[in-house]
Design an enzyme around this catalytic site. Structure first.
Site, PDB file in Angstrom:
ATOM      1  N   SER A 138     -18.721  20.425   7.095  1.00 57.80           N
ATOM      2  CA  SER A 138     -19.607  21.126   6.163  1.00 57.80           C
ATOM      3  C   SER A 138     -21.003  21.134   6.757  1.00 57.80           C
ATOM      4  CB  SER A 138     -19.621  20.363   4.831  1.00 57.80           C
ATOM      5  OG  SER A 138     -20.687  20.802   4.020  1.00 57.80           O
ATOM      6  N   TYR A 151     -19.484  12.329  -0.285  1.00 59.60           N
ATOM      7  CA  TYR A 151     -18.961  13.596   0.253  1.00 59.60           C
ATOM      8  C   TYR A 151     -19.662  13.918   1.580  1.00 59.60           C
ATOM      9  CZ  TYR A 151     -18.017  18.572   0.805  1.00 59.60           C
ATOM     10  OH  TYR A 151     -17.643  19.792   1.328  1.00 59.60           O
TER      11      TYR A 151
END
Ligand SMILES: NC(=O)c1ccc[n+]([C@@H]2O[C@H](COP(=O)([O-])OP(=O)(O)OC[C@H]3O[C@@H](n4cnc5c(N)ncnc54)[C@H](OP(=O)(O)O)[C@@H]3O)[C@@H](O)[C@H]2O)c1
Length: 251
Positions: A138, A151
């Site tokens: 990401s 995360y």
């Protein structure tokens, strides 16, 4: 990577970017097997898209991963691309009681899930002429979103793991890629609900990804233009500014 005549197993294939990529790869002339936990969605995807196959898989469960490998060996022995798309993203409030459970589930799915899939499938893939492992990190691997610390950490870890894996597998037939999405409007953490928000429309994102894969087949880190401000923030000297901007983004 070559984008035709492959047999592609995609975890996290029941929705969002995984399903979108699965359909595009199928349309581009590949055989595709989607994997995920939601059996109703797997059944529906198979019904709605003749030719697509499905496997029930929970990447947080090591025995489920081993079962999936057995199914692949028996039913889909031609699999030569593994895309580790499965992931979860939930708000993590360090002041709340639920923080640790969320953090542990996030590590188990996003990081351990990816590592366990790689461990289960690498030997199988090495037997193929031209195989690919694509892990999904990401933009938040490079500048964290304050609302989701674990995360972010799992995605930084997936980045590092993928870089090292590429070196270790350099003398094999397995090409190792990293997909680095920006914010895209899926249901992952409700990005699709923020009308006028800064998440990229799914179709626009997937169009750009397929174009990169098709025109720059040697690309190892697959990134659309939109994610480069995060990926290169430290190099560009904009890290602190973007960190503060993300912290104020109201996620
Ligand atoms: N959308 C974004 O803004 C964005 C940005 C950067 C990176 N990413 C990454 O892109 C990937 C796909 O996310 P998305 O945006 O497409 O979200 P999504 O629509 O929520 O998709 C997540 C997928 O992961 C699967 N999954 C979750 N836990 C799983 C488990 N334990 N075992 C197997 N499958 C599991 C889900 O399927 P089941 O529920 O059926 O198991 C679903 O197919 C994720 O890794 C995410 O971190 C997304």
């Amino acid at each position: 990577m070559k984008t035709t005549d492959k047999t592609i197993l995609i975890t996290g294939g029941t929705s969002g970017l995984g399903l979108g990529l699965a359909l595009r790869f199928q349309a581009a002339g590949n055989r595709v097997i989607v994997a995920g936990r939601r059996r109703n969605l797997l059944d529906q995807i198979v019904r709605d898209n003749p030719g697509i196959e499905a496997i029930a898989l929970d990447v947080a469960d090591p025995s489920s991963i081993l079962r999936a490998r057995e199914i692949v060996e028996e039913r889909f022995p031609d699999v030569d691309v593994l895309i580790n798309m499965a992931g979860i993203m939930q708000p993590e409030d360090l002041h709340s009681d639920g923080f640790l459970a969320t953090a542990e589930a996030t590590v188990t799915t996003n990081l351990l899930g990816t590592i366990r899939m790689v461990a289960a499938f690498t030997e199988f893939l090495q037997a193929k002429n031209e195989a690919v492992i694509m892990n999904v990190s990401s933009g938040l691997a490079f500048v964290p979103l304050a609302a989701t610390p674990t995360y972010d950490a799992t995605k930084s870890a997936v980045h590092g793991f993928t870089e090292a894996l590429r070196v270790q597998l350099a003398d094999t037939s397995v090409e190792v890629l990293e997909l680095i999405p920006p914010a895209v409007a899926t249901t992952l953490m409700g990005q699709d609900q923020h009308e006028g928000g800064n998440a990229m429309p799914v179709d626009e994102y997937l169009d750009e990804v397929m174009s990169i894969l098709g025109t720059r087949p040697d690309e190892k880190q697959v990134m659309v233009e939109r994610v480069k401000m995060l990926r290169y923030a430290e190099v560009d000297g904009t890290y602190d500014e973007i960190l503060a901007m993300l912290a104020g983004a109201g996620h």
